[in-house]
Design a protein around this motif. Structure first.
Motif, PDB file in Angstrom:
ATOM      1  N   TYR A 127      -8.764  -2.914  10.900  1.00  0.00           N
ATOM      2  CA  TYR A 127      -7.367  -2.829  10.468  1.00  0.00           C
ATOM      3  C   TYR A 127      -6.919  -1.376  10.428  1.00  0.00           C
ATOM      4  N   VAL A 128      -5.748  -1.076  11.006  1.00  0.00           N
ATOM      5  CA  VAL A 128      -5.185   0.268  10.990  1.00  0.00           C
ATOM      6  C   VAL A 128      -4.107   0.300   9.906  1.00  0.00           C
ATOM      7  N   PHE A 129      -4.198   1.301   9.018  1.00  0.00           N
ATOM      8  CA  PHE A 129      -3.261   1.369   7.909  1.00  0.00           C
ATOM      9  C   PHE A 129      -2.893   2.809   7.594  1.00  0.00           C
ATOM     10  N   ASN A 130      -1.771   2.963   6.907  1.00  0.00           N
ATOM     11  CA  ASN A 130      -1.262   4.275   6.515  1.00  0.00           C
ATOM     12  C   ASN A 130      -1.893   4.727   5.207  1.00  0.00           C
ATOM     13  N   GLU A 131      -1.811   6.010   4.967  1.00  0.00           N
ATOM     14  CA  GLU A 131      -2.349   6.596   3.749  1.00  0.00           C
ATOM     15  C   GLU A 131      -1.730   5.964   2.497  1.00  0.00           C
ATOM     16  N   SER A 132      -0.457   5.587   2.568  1.00  0.00           N
ATOM     17  CA  SER A 132       0.233   5.007   1.408  1.00  0.00           C
ATOM     18  C   SER A 132      -0.275   3.609   1.065  1.00  0.00           C
ATOM     19  N   GLU A 133      -1.007   2.968   1.982  1.00  0.00           N
ATOM     20  CA  GLU A 133      -1.518   1.621   1.745  1.00  0.00           C
ATOM     21  C   GLU A 133      -2.892   1.598   1.074  1.00  0.00           C
ATOM     22  N   ILE A 134      -3.509   2.761   0.873  1.00  0.00           N
ATOM     23  CA  ILE A 134      -4.847   2.809   0.299  1.00  0.00           C
ATOM     24  C   ILE A 134      -4.820   2.185  -1.096  1.00  0.00           C
ATOM     25  N   VAL A 135      -5.755   1.276  -1.342  1.00  0.00           N
ATOM     26  CA  VAL A 135      -5.730   0.491  -2.570  1.00  0.00           C
ATOM     27  C   VAL A 135      -6.775   0.889  -3.609  1.00  0.00           C
ATOM     28  N   CYS A 136      -7.691   1.757  -3.279  1.00  0.00           N
ATOM     29  CA  CYS A 136      -8.763   2.054  -4.232  1.00  0.00           C
ATOM     30  C   CYS A 136      -8.286   2.992  -5.333  1.00  0.00           C
ATOM     31  N   VAL A 137      -8.984   2.939  -6.427  1.00  0.00           N
ATOM     32  CA  VAL A 137      -8.690   3.792  -7.566  1.00  0.00           C
ATOM     33  C   VAL A 137      -9.517   5.063  -7.417  1.00  0.00           C
ATOM     34  N   ARG A 138      -8.860   6.178  -7.498  1.00  0.00           N
ATOM     35  CA  ARG A 138      -9.540   7.457  -7.363  1.00  0.00           C
ATOM     36  C   ARG A 138     -10.346   7.760  -8.623  1.00  0.00           C
TER      37      ARG A 138
END
Length: 65
Positions: A16-27
Motif C-alpha cells: 500500500y502506498v500512502f502519504n505521511e499524513s496517513e501514518i497511524v502509529c503513536v510516536r
C-alpha cells in the motif's frame, strides 16, 4: 486535501502506498524523530531508510546510469 510535496511511503508487507499524513502509529514520547512508520492499511511497522543509505543508493544509481 493532498499536498503534492508530501512524503509518500510504500508498505513492504502489503504494498500500500500512502502519504505521511496517513501514518497511524503513536510516536514514542522519548524519541521525537522516530523512524518507525505504521501502514494505515495493515498496521505493519517498518523503519525508514537513513539519509546515508539514500545517499549511497543515489550515488550507485548515478554511476550505473
Amino acid at each position: 486535501m493532498n499536498d503534492p510535496n508530501e512524503k509518500k511511503y510504500k508498505c513492504p508487507l502489503c504494498g500500500y502506498v500512502f502519504n505521511e499524513s496517513e501514518i497511524v502509529c503513536v510516536r514514542c514520547p522519548f524519541n521525537r524523530d522516530c523512524n518507525v512508520i505504521c501502514c494505515p492499511k495493515c498496521n505493519y511497522s517498518f523503519t525508514t531508510e537513513s539519509a546515508i543509505v539514500n545517499f549511497i543508493k543515489k550515488t550507485i544509481s548515478r554511476l550505473k546510469g
